[in-house]
Design an enzyme around this catalytic site. Structure first.
Site, mmCIF file in Angstrom:
data_model
loop_
_atom_site.group_PDB
_atom_site.id
_atom_site.type_symbol
_atom_site.label_atom_id
_atom_site.label_comp_id
_atom_site.label_asym_id
_atom_site.label_seq_id
_atom_site.Cartn_x
_atom_site.Cartn_y
_atom_site.Cartn_z
ATOM 1 C CE LYS A 1 -26.309 2.700 -39.579
ATOM 2 N NZ LYS A 1 -25.205 3.637 -39.420
ATOM 3 N N GLY B 1 -7.351 1.667 -45.009
ATOM 4 C CA GLY B 1 -8.486 2.282 -45.712
ATOM 5 C C GLY B 1 -8.247 3.769 -45.929
ATOM 6 C CB VAL B 2 -6.498 5.795 -48.185
ATOM 7 C CG1 VAL B 2 -5.379 5.486 -47.204
ATOM 8 C CG2 VAL B 2 -6.350 4.929 -49.439
ATOM 9 N N GLY B 3 -10.254 5.830 -47.930
ATOM 10 C CA GLY B 3 -11.448 6.296 -48.636
ATOM 11 C C GLY B 3 -11.802 7.708 -48.212
ATOM 12 C CB VAL C 1 -13.118 8.830 -42.984
ATOM 13 C CG1 VAL C 1 -12.546 9.362 -41.675
ATOM 14 C CG2 VAL C 1 -14.625 9.027 -43.023
HETATM 15 P P1 NAD Z 1 -15.211 4.589 -47.808
HETATM 16 O O1 NAD Z 1 -15.970 3.490 -48.435
HETATM 17 O O2 NAD Z 1 -15.077 5.898 -48.514
HETATM 18 O O3 NAD Z 1 -13.726 4.107 -47.468
HETATM 19 C C1 NAD Z 1 -13.421 2.827 -47.034
HETATM 20 C C2 NAD Z 1 -12.138 2.415 -47.724
HETATM 21 O O4 NAD Z 1 -11.749 1.145 -47.216
HETATM 22 C C3 NAD Z 1 -12.286 2.263 -49.234
HETATM 23 O O5 NAD Z 1 -11.274 2.982 -49.905
HETATM 24 C C4 NAD Z 1 -12.169 0.756 -49.447
HETATM 25 O O6 NAD Z 1 -11.575 0.420 -50.687
HETATM 26 C C5 NAD Z 1 -11.287 0.360 -48.284
HETATM 27 N N1 NAD Z 1 -11.350 -1.059 -47.956
HETATM 28 C C6 NAD Z 1 -12.386 -1.913 -48.074
HETATM 29 N N2 NAD Z 1 -12.020 -3.146 -47.706
HETATM 30 C C7 NAD Z 1 -10.719 -3.068 -47.330
HETATM 31 C C8 NAD Z 1 -9.771 -4.005 -46.853
HETATM 32 N N3 NAD Z 1 -10.083 -5.289 -46.690
HETATM 33 N N4 NAD Z 1 -8.513 -3.580 -46.554
HETATM 34 C C9 NAD Z 1 -8.180 -2.272 -46.740
HETATM 35 N N5 NAD Z 1 -9.034 -1.347 -47.206
HETATM 36 C C10 NAD Z 1 -10.285 -1.736 -47.496
HETATM 37 O O7 NAD Z 1 -15.863 4.791 -46.353
HETATM 38 P P2 NAD Z 1 -15.646 5.996 -45.355
HETATM 39 O O8 NAD Z 1 -16.825 6.908 -45.436
HETATM 40 O O9 NAD Z 1 -14.273 6.550 -45.507
HETATM 41 O O10 NAD Z 1 -15.759 5.246 -43.946
HETATM 42 C C11 NAD Z 1 -14.681 4.480 -43.447
HETATM 43 C C12 NAD Z 1 -15.081 3.858 -42.114
HETATM 44 O O11 NAD Z 1 -15.419 4.899 -41.194
HETATM 45 C C13 NAD Z 1 -16.311 2.953 -42.174
HETATM 46 O O12 NAD Z 1 -16.155 1.911 -41.234
HETATM 47 C C14 NAD Z 1 -17.445 3.868 -41.741
HETATM 48 O O13 NAD Z 1 -18.519 3.134 -41.168
HETATM 49 C C15 NAD Z 1 -16.740 4.706 -40.704
HETATM 50 N N6 NAD Z 1 -17.358 6.022 -40.486
HETATM 51 C C16 NAD Z 1 -17.487 6.895 -41.507
HETATM 52 C C17 NAD Z 1 -18.055 8.145 -41.274
HETATM 53 C C18 NAD Z 1 -18.178 9.174 -42.379
HETATM 54 O O14 NAD Z 1 -18.420 10.353 -42.076
HETATM 55 N N7 NAD Z 1 -17.991 8.790 -43.634
HETATM 56 C C19 NAD Z 1 -18.502 8.488 -39.981
HETATM 57 C C20 NAD Z 1 -18.345 7.578 -38.949
HETATM 58 C C21 NAD Z 1 -17.773 6.336 -39.204
#
Ligand code: NAD
Length: 346
Positions: A78, A178-180, A182
Protein backbone atom coordinates in the site's frame (compact mmCIF):
# COMPACT_ATOMS: atom_id res chain seq x y z
CA UNK A 1 10.59 0.36 12.65
CA UNK A 2 11.31 -3.26 13.50
CA UNK A 3 9.63 -2.87 16.92
CA UNK A 4 6.56 -1.12 15.51
CA UNK A 5 3.37 -2.90 16.69
CA UNK A 6 2.10 -3.02 13.07
CA UNK A 7 5.43 -4.01 11.47
CA UNK A 8 4.34 -7.66 11.04
CA UNK A 9 7.43 -8.78 9.11
CA UNK A 10 7.05 -6.35 6.23
CA UNK A 11 9.48 -7.12 3.41
CA UNK A 12 10.15 -3.44 2.83
CA UNK A 13 8.99 -0.04 3.99
CA UNK A 14 10.10 2.72 1.66
CA UNK A 15 10.02 6.45 2.43
CA UNK A 16 10.05 9.02 -0.35
CA UNK A 17 10.53 12.76 -0.32
CA UNK A 18 10.56 15.09 -3.30
CA UNK A 19 11.52 18.66 -2.47
CA UNK A 20 10.22 20.17 -5.72
CA UNK A 21 6.67 18.83 -5.55
CA UNK A 22 6.51 18.45 -1.76
CA UNK A 23 5.81 14.73 -2.00
CA UNK A 24 6.03 12.82 1.26
CA UNK A 25 5.07 9.21 0.69
CA UNK A 26 5.49 5.77 2.18
CA UNK A 27 5.23 2.60 0.14
CA UNK A 28 4.86 -0.43 2.40
CA UNK A 29 5.47 -3.83 0.84
CA UNK A 30 4.13 -6.45 3.21
CA UNK A 31 4.64 -9.56 1.11
CA UNK A 32 5.56 -10.48 -2.43
CA UNK A 33 5.31 -14.22 -1.74
CA UNK A 34 2.22 -14.64 -3.92
CA UNK A 35 3.23 -12.08 -6.56
CA UNK A 36 3.97 -8.37 -6.86
CA UNK A 37 2.58 -6.41 -3.92
CA UNK A 38 -0.62 -4.70 -5.08
CA UNK A 39 -2.71 -2.17 -3.23
CA UNK A 40 -4.02 1.33 -3.68
CA UNK A 41 -2.49 4.70 -2.90
CA UNK A 42 -4.23 6.75 -0.21
CA UNK A 43 -3.83 10.53 0.11
CA UNK A 44 -4.68 11.70 3.61
CA UNK A 45 -3.91 14.62 5.86
CA UNK A 46 -2.32 12.65 8.70
CA UNK A 47 -1.81 14.25 12.10
CA UNK A 48 1.82 13.17 12.16
CA UNK A 49 4.34 10.80 10.59
CA UNK A 50 3.62 8.06 13.09
CA UNK A 51 -0.08 8.01 12.11
CA UNK A 52 0.97 7.87 8.48
CA UNK A 53 3.35 4.97 9.03
CA UNK A 54 0.80 3.01 11.06
CA UNK A 55 -1.81 3.44 8.33
CA UNK A 56 0.63 2.29 5.62
CA UNK A 57 1.66 -0.80 7.59
CA UNK A 58 -1.86 -1.87 8.53
CA UNK A 59 -3.26 -1.28 5.06
CA UNK A 60 -0.48 -3.16 3.29
CA UNK A 61 -0.80 -6.17 5.59
CA UNK A 62 -4.55 -6.07 4.94
CA UNK A 63 -3.89 -6.20 1.19
CA UNK A 64 -1.72 -9.31 1.61
CA UNK A 65 -4.61 -11.00 3.41
CA UNK A 66 -7.26 -9.75 0.98
CA UNK A 67 -5.29 -10.88 -2.09
CA UNK A 68 -4.59 -14.27 -0.52
CA UNK A 69 -8.28 -14.83 0.27
CA UNK A 70 -9.28 -13.80 -3.26
CA UNK A 71 -6.66 -16.30 -4.47
CA UNK A 72 -5.13 -13.93 -6.98
CA UNK A 73 -1.43 -14.00 -7.87
CA UNK A 74 -0.59 -10.83 -5.96
CA UNK A 75 1.12 -9.98 -2.73
CA UNK A 76 0.16 -7.08 -0.49
CA UNK A 77 1.35 -3.49 -0.37
CA UNK A 78 0.00 0.00 0.00
CA UNK A 79 1.13 3.56 -0.57
CA UNK A 80 0.22 6.63 1.44
CA UNK A 81 0.82 10.23 0.46
CA UNK A 82 0.79 12.85 3.18
CA UNK A 83 -1.45 15.76 2.19
CA UNK A 84 -4.92 17.16 1.83
CA UNK A 85 -6.44 15.64 -1.31
CA UNK A 86 -8.60 18.70 -1.86
CA UNK A 87 -5.84 21.32 -1.89
CA UNK A 88 -2.40 19.67 -2.07
CA UNK A 89 -2.65 17.76 -5.33
CA UNK A 90 -0.58 18.66 -8.38
CA UNK A 91 0.60 16.86 -11.51
CA UNK A 92 4.20 17.22 -10.22
CA UNK A 93 3.25 15.47 -6.98
CA UNK A 94 1.80 12.45 -8.78
CA UNK A 95 4.70 12.38 -11.23
CA UNK A 96 7.10 12.27 -8.27
CA UNK A 97 4.97 9.51 -6.77
CA UNK A 98 5.08 7.66 -10.10
CA UNK A 99 8.89 7.82 -10.04
CA UNK A 100 8.87 6.48 -6.48
CA UNK A 101 6.71 3.54 -7.56
CA UNK A 102 8.95 2.96 -10.57
CA UNK A 103 12.08 2.86 -8.41
CA UNK A 104 10.74 -0.36 -6.83
CA UNK A 105 10.87 -1.97 -10.28
CA UNK A 106 7.55 -3.78 -10.12
CA UNK A 107 7.78 -5.03 -6.56
CA UNK A 108 4.74 -2.81 -5.86
CA UNK A 109 1.80 -2.01 -8.17
CA UNK A 110 -0.31 1.00 -7.27
CA UNK A 111 -3.96 1.98 -7.92
CA UNK A 112 -6.58 4.37 -6.51
CA UNK A 113 -7.62 4.52 -2.88
CA UNK A 114 -9.20 7.20 -0.68
CA UNK A 115 -8.33 10.68 -1.99
CA UNK A 116 -6.79 9.46 -5.25
CA UNK A 117 -8.65 9.40 -8.58
CA UNK A 118 -8.39 7.71 -11.96
CA UNK A 119 -7.07 11.04 -13.33
CA UNK A 120 -4.25 11.04 -10.73
CA UNK A 121 -3.31 7.51 -11.72
CA UNK A 122 -3.17 8.55 -15.37
CA UNK A 123 -0.40 11.00 -14.35
CA UNK A 124 1.38 8.27 -12.38
CA UNK A 125 1.25 6.14 -15.54
CA UNK A 126 3.44 8.74 -17.31
CA UNK A 127 6.30 7.73 -15.00
CA UNK A 128 5.73 4.02 -14.41
CA UNK A 129 3.98 0.99 -15.91
CA UNK A 130 3.37 -0.38 -12.38
CA UNK A 131 -0.09 1.11 -12.00
CA UNK A 132 -3.63 -0.27 -12.37
CA UNK A 133 -7.19 1.00 -12.08
CA UNK A 134 -6.83 3.01 -15.28
CA UNK A 135 -9.66 3.80 -17.65
CA UNK A 136 -7.50 3.96 -20.77
CA UNK A 137 -5.40 1.24 -22.36
CA UNK A 138 -5.78 -2.31 -23.58
CA UNK A 139 -6.54 -4.10 -20.32
CA UNK A 140 -7.99 -1.09 -18.45
CA UNK A 141 -10.53 -2.23 -15.88
CA UNK A 142 -11.95 1.16 -14.82
CA UNK A 143 -13.92 1.65 -11.60
CA UNK A 144 -13.75 -1.50 -9.42
CA UNK A 145 -16.78 -0.47 -7.31
CA UNK A 146 -19.51 -2.34 -9.25
CA UNK A 147 -17.57 -5.62 -8.91
CA UNK A 148 -16.94 -4.94 -5.22
CA UNK A 149 -20.68 -4.31 -4.77
CA UNK A 150 -21.65 -7.51 -6.54
CA UNK A 151 -19.30 -9.49 -4.30
CA UNK A 152 -20.65 -7.78 -1.19
CA UNK A 153 -24.23 -8.59 -2.20
CA UNK A 154 -23.45 -12.26 -2.94
CA UNK A 155 -21.46 -12.48 0.30
CA UNK A 156 -24.34 -10.95 2.21
CA UNK A 157 -26.61 -13.71 0.86
CA UNK A 158 -24.12 -16.35 2.07
CA UNK A 159 -24.08 -14.67 5.47
CA UNK A 160 -27.89 -14.52 5.60
CA UNK A 161 -28.07 -18.23 4.77
CA UNK A 162 -26.08 -19.00 7.92
CA UNK A 163 -27.66 -16.36 10.17
CA UNK A 164 -31.31 -16.96 9.22
CA UNK A 165 -31.30 -20.36 7.52
CA UNK A 166 -32.27 -18.72 4.22
CA UNK A 167 -30.79 -16.31 1.71
CA UNK A 168 -34.29 -15.04 0.86
CA UNK A 169 -34.21 -11.35 1.76
CA UNK A 170 -37.96 -10.80 1.40
CA UNK A 171 -39.15 -9.35 4.69
CA UNK A 172 -35.58 -8.75 5.91
CA UNK A 173 -34.36 -5.26 6.77
CA UNK A 174 -30.82 -4.19 5.92
CA UNK A 175 -29.28 -1.04 7.42
CA UNK A 176 -26.76 0.38 4.95
CA UNK A 177 -24.19 2.90 6.15
CA UNK A 178 -22.79 4.85 3.19
CA UNK A 179 -24.39 4.91 -0.26
CA UNK A 180 -21.34 5.94 -2.31
CA UNK A 181 -19.71 4.06 -5.17
CA UNK A 182 -20.10 0.64 -3.57
CA UNK A 183 -22.99 1.20 -1.15
CA UNK A 184 -25.26 2.63 -3.85
CA UNK A 185 -24.90 -0.47 -6.03
CA UNK A 186 -25.32 -2.74 -2.99
CA UNK A 187 -28.65 -1.01 -2.25
CA UNK A 188 -29.85 -1.67 -5.82
CA UNK A 189 -29.06 -5.38 -5.51
CA UNK A 190 -30.72 -5.58 -2.09
CA UNK A 191 -33.89 -3.80 -3.19
CA UNK A 192 -34.17 -6.08 -6.19
CA UNK A 193 -33.86 -9.08 -3.85
CA UNK A 194 -36.84 -7.82 -1.85
CA UNK A 195 -35.05 -6.40 1.21
CA UNK A 196 -36.37 -3.38 3.11
CA UNK A 197 -33.63 -0.75 3.26
CA UNK A 198 -32.72 1.80 5.91
CA UNK A 199 -29.87 3.99 4.69
CA UNK A 200 -27.64 6.76 5.94
CA UNK A 201 -24.91 8.97 4.54
CA UNK A 202 -23.55 12.48 5.04
CA UNK A 203 -24.28 13.22 1.38
CA UNK A 204 -27.97 14.19 1.09
CA UNK A 205 -28.02 14.07 -2.72
CA UNK A 206 -26.69 10.51 -2.74
CA UNK A 207 -29.27 9.51 -0.12
CA UNK A 208 -32.15 11.05 -2.07
CA UNK A 209 -31.08 9.33 -5.29
CA UNK A 210 -30.84 5.88 -3.66
CA UNK A 211 -34.08 6.37 -1.74
CA UNK A 212 -35.93 7.32 -4.93
CA UNK A 213 -34.62 4.22 -6.72
CA UNK A 214 -35.14 1.71 -3.92
CA UNK A 215 -37.80 3.13 -1.59
CA UNK A 216 -35.24 3.12 1.25
CA UNK A 217 -35.96 4.91 4.52
CA UNK A 218 -33.35 7.55 5.40
CA UNK A 219 -31.97 8.00 8.93
CA UNK A 220 -29.40 10.35 10.48
CA UNK A 221 -25.79 9.05 10.37
CA UNK A 222 -25.58 8.32 14.07
CA UNK A 223 -29.00 6.59 14.15
CA UNK A 224 -27.95 3.75 11.83
CA UNK A 225 -26.60 1.68 14.76
CA UNK A 226 -30.00 1.72 16.51
CA UNK A 227 -32.08 0.57 13.56
CA UNK A 228 -34.20 -2.56 14.19
CA UNK A 229 -32.65 -4.37 11.24
CA UNK A 230 -31.67 -7.95 10.47
CA UNK A 231 -28.36 -7.09 8.78
CA UNK A 232 -25.97 -4.15 9.11
CA UNK A 233 -24.00 -3.33 5.94
CA UNK A 234 -21.16 -0.86 6.67
CA UNK A 235 -20.17 0.68 3.32
CA UNK A 236 -18.55 3.93 4.47
CA UNK A 237 -15.89 4.01 7.16
CA UNK A 238 -13.63 1.75 9.17
CA UNK A 239 -13.74 1.15 12.95
CA UNK A 240 -17.57 1.28 13.04
CA UNK A 241 -17.76 -1.85 15.18
CA UNK A 242 -16.42 -0.57 18.51
CA UNK A 243 -17.25 -0.48 22.24
CA UNK A 244 -19.90 2.19 21.73
CA UNK A 245 -21.72 0.73 18.72
CA UNK A 246 -21.56 -2.92 19.82
CA UNK A 247 -24.16 -2.35 22.55
CA UNK A 248 -26.49 -0.60 20.12
CA UNK A 249 -26.50 -3.04 17.20
CA UNK A 250 -29.66 -5.20 17.16
CA UNK A 251 -28.81 -7.09 14.00
CA UNK A 252 -28.02 -10.79 13.55
CA UNK A 253 -25.38 -10.26 10.85
CA UNK A 254 -22.84 -7.70 9.63
CA UNK A 255 -21.88 -7.81 5.95
CA UNK A 256 -20.59 -4.74 4.13
CA UNK A 257 -17.89 -3.23 1.95
CA UNK A 258 -15.95 -0.98 4.32
CA UNK A 259 -12.33 -1.84 5.13
CA UNK A 260 -11.21 -2.40 8.74
CA UNK A 261 -14.74 -2.51 10.19
CA UNK A 262 -13.59 -3.85 13.58
CA UNK A 263 -11.76 -1.23 15.65
CA UNK A 264 -9.64 -4.04 17.09
CA UNK A 265 -9.62 -7.77 16.19
CA UNK A 266 -11.02 -8.65 19.64
CA UNK A 267 -14.36 -7.18 18.50
CA UNK A 268 -14.80 -10.37 16.46
CA UNK A 269 -15.15 -12.46 19.62
CA UNK A 270 -17.50 -9.90 21.20
CA UNK A 271 -19.73 -10.02 18.11
CA UNK A 272 -19.75 -13.82 18.26
CA UNK A 273 -20.84 -13.76 21.92
CA UNK A 274 -23.70 -11.42 21.01
CA UNK A 275 -24.85 -13.84 18.30
CA UNK A 276 -23.93 -11.51 15.45
CA UNK A 277 -22.43 -13.27 12.42
CA UNK A 278 -19.68 -11.08 10.94
CA UNK A 279 -18.56 -11.45 7.32
CA UNK A 280 -14.83 -10.55 7.52
CA UNK A 281 -14.42 -7.30 5.56
CA UNK A 282 -11.35 -8.17 3.53
CA UNK A 283 -13.00 -11.38 2.34
CA UNK A 284 -16.41 -10.00 1.38
CA UNK A 285 -15.01 -6.85 -0.28
CA UNK A 286 -12.38 -8.55 -2.48
CA UNK A 287 -14.33 -8.12 -5.74
CA UNK A 288 -12.63 -4.85 -6.61
CA UNK A 289 -9.10 -6.19 -6.30
CA UNK A 290 -10.09 -9.20 -8.43
CA UNK A 291 -11.11 -6.75 -11.13
CA UNK A 292 -7.79 -4.88 -10.73
CA UNK A 293 -5.89 -8.21 -10.85
CA UNK A 294 -7.48 -8.93 -14.23
CA UNK A 295 -6.07 -5.61 -15.46
CA UNK A 296 -2.62 -6.31 -14.00
CA UNK A 297 -2.52 -9.66 -15.83
CA UNK A 298 -2.51 -7.60 -19.04
CA UNK A 299 -5.43 -9.56 -20.44
CA UNK A 300 -8.69 -8.41 -18.85
CA UNK A 301 -11.35 -11.11 -18.99
CA UNK A 302 -14.88 -10.75 -17.64
CA UNK A 303 -15.20 -14.56 -17.34
CA UNK A 304 -12.07 -14.78 -15.21
CA UNK A 305 -13.36 -12.02 -12.92
CA UNK A 306 -16.75 -13.75 -12.55
CA UNK A 307 -15.14 -17.12 -11.79
CA UNK A 308 -12.80 -15.62 -9.16
CA UNK A 309 -15.69 -13.73 -7.59
CA UNK A 310 -17.80 -16.89 -7.36
CA UNK A 311 -14.88 -18.69 -5.71
CA UNK A 312 -14.39 -15.83 -3.25
CA UNK A 313 -18.05 -16.01 -2.20
CA UNK A 314 -17.59 -19.74 -1.67
CA UNK A 315 -14.47 -19.05 0.43
CA UNK A 316 -16.49 -16.65 2.58
CA UNK A 317 -19.05 -19.42 3.14
CA UNK A 318 -16.26 -21.80 4.19
CA UNK A 319 -14.90 -19.23 6.66
CA UNK A 320 -18.34 -18.72 8.20
CA UNK A 321 -19.03 -22.47 8.39
CA UNK A 322 -15.72 -23.21 10.10
CA UNK A 323 -16.20 -20.40 12.60
CA UNK A 324 -19.75 -21.52 13.43
CA UNK A 325 -18.72 -25.16 13.76
CA UNK A 326 -15.86 -24.36 16.14
CA UNK A 327 -17.42 -21.43 18.01
CA UNK A 328 -14.59 -19.15 16.95
CA UNK A 329 -14.73 -15.57 15.65
CA UNK A 330 -15.01 -15.39 11.85
CA UNK A 331 -12.17 -12.86 11.58
CA UNK A 332 -9.78 -15.25 13.34
CA UNK A 333 -10.62 -18.04 10.89
CA UNK A 334 -10.08 -15.71 7.91
CA UNK A 335 -6.77 -14.42 9.32
CA UNK A 336 -5.50 -17.96 9.84
CA UNK A 337 -6.38 -19.08 6.30
CA UNK A 338 -4.82 -15.94 4.80
CA UNK A 339 -1.60 -16.45 6.78
CA UNK A 340 -1.46 -20.12 5.73
CA UNK A 341 -1.86 -19.20 2.07
CA UNK A 342 0.91 -16.60 2.27
CA UNK A 343 3.21 -18.98 4.16
CA UNK A 344 2.58 -21.73 1.59
CA UNK A 345 3.74 -19.40 -1.18
CA UNK A 346 6.77 -18.09 0.69
P1 NAD B 1 -17.23 6.36 -1.48
O1 NAD B 1 -16.42 7.49 -0.98
O2 NAD B 1 -17.76 6.38 -2.88
O3 NAD B 1 -18.49 6.12 -0.53
C1 NAD B 1 -18.44 6.28 0.85
C2 NAD B 1 -19.73 6.95 1.27
O4 NAD B 1 -19.75 7.03 2.69
C3 NAD B 1 -19.88 8.37 0.74
O5 NAD B 1 -21.13 8.54 0.11
C4 NAD B 1 -19.74 9.22 2.00
O6 NAD B 1 -20.50 10.42 1.94
C5 NAD B 1 -20.27 8.28 3.06
N1 NAD B 1 -19.86 8.63 4.41
C6 NAD B 1 -18.73 9.23 4.83
N2 NAD B 1 -18.76 9.42 6.16
C7 NAD B 1 -19.94 8.92 6.59
C8 NAD B 1 -20.57 8.82 7.86
N3 NAD B 1 -19.99 9.28 8.96
N4 NAD B 1 -21.80 8.23 7.94
C9 NAD B 1 -22.41 7.78 6.82
N5 NAD B 1 -21.87 7.86 5.59
C10 NAD B 1 -20.65 8.42 5.48
O7 NAD B 1 -16.34 5.04 -1.23
P2 NAD B 1 -16.58 3.59 -1.82
O8 NAD B 1 -15.64 3.38 -2.96
O9 NAD B 1 -18.03 3.34 -2.00
O10 NAD B 1 -16.03 2.69 -0.62
C11 NAD B 1 -16.81 2.48 0.55
C12 NAD B 1 -16.03 1.62 1.53
O11 NAD B 1 -15.71 0.37 0.91
C13 NAD B 1 -14.68 2.20 1.96
O12 NAD B 1 -14.43 1.82 3.30
C14 NAD B 1 -13.68 1.52 1.04
O13 NAD B 1 -12.39 1.45 1.63
C15 NAD B 1 -14.31 0.16 0.92
N6 NAD B 1 -13.93 -0.57 -0.30
C16 NAD B 1 -14.19 -0.04 -1.51
C17 NAD B 1 -13.84 -0.75 -2.66
C18 NAD B 1 -14.15 -0.22 -4.04
O14 NAD B 1 -14.09 -0.99 -5.01
N7 NAD B 1 -14.52 1.05 -4.17
C19 NAD B 1 -13.21 -2.01 -2.55
C20 NAD B 1 -12.96 -2.53 -1.29
C21 NAD B 1 -13.32 -1.80 -0.16
Amino acid sequence: MFDHPSFDAHEGVHMFHDATSGLKAIIAVHSTARGPAAGGCRMWNYDNGEAMLKDALRLSQGMSYKNAMADIPLGGGKAVIWGNARIDKSPELFRAFGRAVNSLQGKYITAEDVGVSVADMAIVREETPYVAGLDQGEAASGDPSPVTAKGVFLGLLETAKRAFGTSDLNGKTVAVQGVGHVGGHVCDYLAEAGAQLVITDIDQAALDAVSRRTGATIVEPNAIYDVEADIFAPCALGAVVNEQTLERLKVKAIAGAANNQLIVPEMGELLRRRGILYAPDYVINGGGIINVAAEISGNYSQEWVEAKLARLVQTLGEVLDEALANNTPTNEVADRIARERIAAAT
